[in-house]
Design an enzyme around this catalytic site. Structure first.
Site, PDB file in Angstrom:
ATOM      1  N   SER A 153      35.399  47.645  33.049  1.00 57.90           N
ATOM      2  CA  SER A 153      36.783  47.565  32.466  1.00 57.90           C
ATOM      3  C   SER A 153      36.640  46.690  31.080  1.00 57.90           C
ATOM      4  CB  SER A 153      37.699  46.839  33.530  1.00 57.90           C
ATOM      5  OG  SER A 153      39.041  46.922  33.163  1.00 57.90           O
ATOM      6  N   ASP A 251      42.132  57.363  36.388  1.00 55.55           N
ATOM      7  CA  ASP A 251      42.431  56.202  35.675  1.00 55.55           C
ATOM      8  C   ASP A 251      43.019  56.543  34.278  1.00 55.55           C
ATOM      9  OD1 ASP A 251      41.966  53.756  34.329  1.00 55.55           O
ATOM     10  OD2 ASP A 251      39.813  53.891  34.465  1.00 55.55           O
ATOM     11  N   HIS A 281      40.815  53.501  38.659  1.00 59.42           N
ATOM     12  CA  HIS A 281      40.054  52.240  37.867  1.00 59.42           C
ATOM     13  C   HIS A 281      39.774  51.315  38.948  1.00 59.42           C
ATOM     14  CE1 HIS A 281      39.567  50.067  34.112  1.00 59.42           C
ATOM     15  NE2 HIS A 281      40.235  48.952  34.689  1.00 59.42           N
TER      16      HIS A 281
END
Length: 308
Positions: A153, A251, A281
């Site tokens: 991320s 995501d 995600h």
């Protein structure tokens, strides 16, 4: 395919987020409560908390040694958390799995976070620890060959930015970069990528939450037009290290990661984009206990072995 049933079950059980402004202190505390006790963590040969002495200051690191050996490849890991969450503890299990599956000695970076530390403090810490690792090869029993960087991320944002910084300053020791569902464009224009609309709600990370979650970082001085903040805006990607970019089907950030991978390929970089079906995600942090998603660590190991 549909979202993996185990992920869908967990998402359905989550309470609605509290109303009002985000509270970094409370959110960090809630994360830390979820960290499993030491007895439940993946055992390795050794895990050591240390301090990297760098030009940017003293940076806490955690060093994971998978087995007893004379030398190791190094993998420097940057945890995720929208630049204000995450810690050495919340992502301890990710670092342990990376060490076990790759056979590398993993150095996890406890970088400074927004809003307390303004941009580019966290990025500088990550960059400094990579240099520190290379300069302390004897202490770390580095084999002098593999020096990879990996992150999930916002940690993936730092991976792309550090790779670019190292290239620009002529530091050529980074051999691989691994980006797990990276955030590469902090513009957040919902029309920029189809996945921002296709996966806008119902899959964990929601498009409407991107701006408030990243506000602490952007309001600390990070400019979305800066390629060190939004690495996809870098004009020239030639000469960067071979890359593995992992994306998740559900995501909102999926398409920017895949577009970055395509741009790397167009620039002559050996880049692999690997989309994980049924995932959203954060699956490396939260759902790598599912065999289909634990494979991400094996895929990382395969990349690091590819040039050995």
């Amino acid at each position: 395919m549909a979202m993996h049933p185990e992920i869908a079950k967990v998402l359905a059980s989550l309470p609605a987020p509290p109303e009002g402004p985000l509270d970094p202190v409370a959110m960090r505390a809630a994360e830390e409560v979820q960290v499993p006790p030491m007895r439940e963590r993946l055992p390795l040969h050794s895990v050591e908390d240390a301090t990297a002495q760098t030009p940017t200051g003293e940076i806490p690191v955690r060093i994971y040694t998978p087995v007893d050996a004379e030398a190791y490849g190094l993998l420097v890991y940057f945890h995720g958390g929208a630049f204000f969450l995450g810690s050495l503890d919340t992502h301890d299990h990710v670092a342990r799995s990376l060490a076990k599956e790759t056979g590398c000695k993993v150095v996890s970076v406890g970088y400074r976070r927004a809003p307390e530390a303004a941009f580019p403090a966290g990025l500088q810490d990550c960059h400094a620890v990579v240099r520190w690792a290379a300069e302390n090869g004897e202490r770390l029993a580095w084999d002098g060959a593999t020096l990879a960087i990996a992150g999930d991320s916002s940690g993936g944002t730092f991976v792309a930015a550090v790779a670019a910084m190292a290239h620009d300053e002529g530091f050529d020791r980074i051999t691989h970069q691994v980006l797990f569902y990276p955030s590469l464009d902090l513009d957040f224009d919902v029309d920029r990528y189809a996945s921002l609309r296709e996966n806008a709600a119902g899959y964990g990370l929601e498009t409407a939450g991107l701006k408030p979650f990243n506000a602490f970082y952007l309001e600390s001085g990070a400019d979305p037009a800066d390629p060190l903040v939004s690495p996809i805006k870098r004009a020239d990607l030639t000469g960067l290290p071979p890359a593995l970019i992992v994306t998740a089907e559900y995501d909102p950030l999926r398409d920017e990661g895949e577009r970055y991978g395509q741009r790397l390929k167009e620039a002559g970089v050996d880049a692999t984009v690997s989309r994980y079906a049924g995932a959203g995600h954060g699956f490396v942090q939260h759902f790598s206990w599912i065999p289909a998603y634990h494979r991400v660590f094996e895929e990382t190991a395969a990349l690091l072995r590819s040039d050995s």
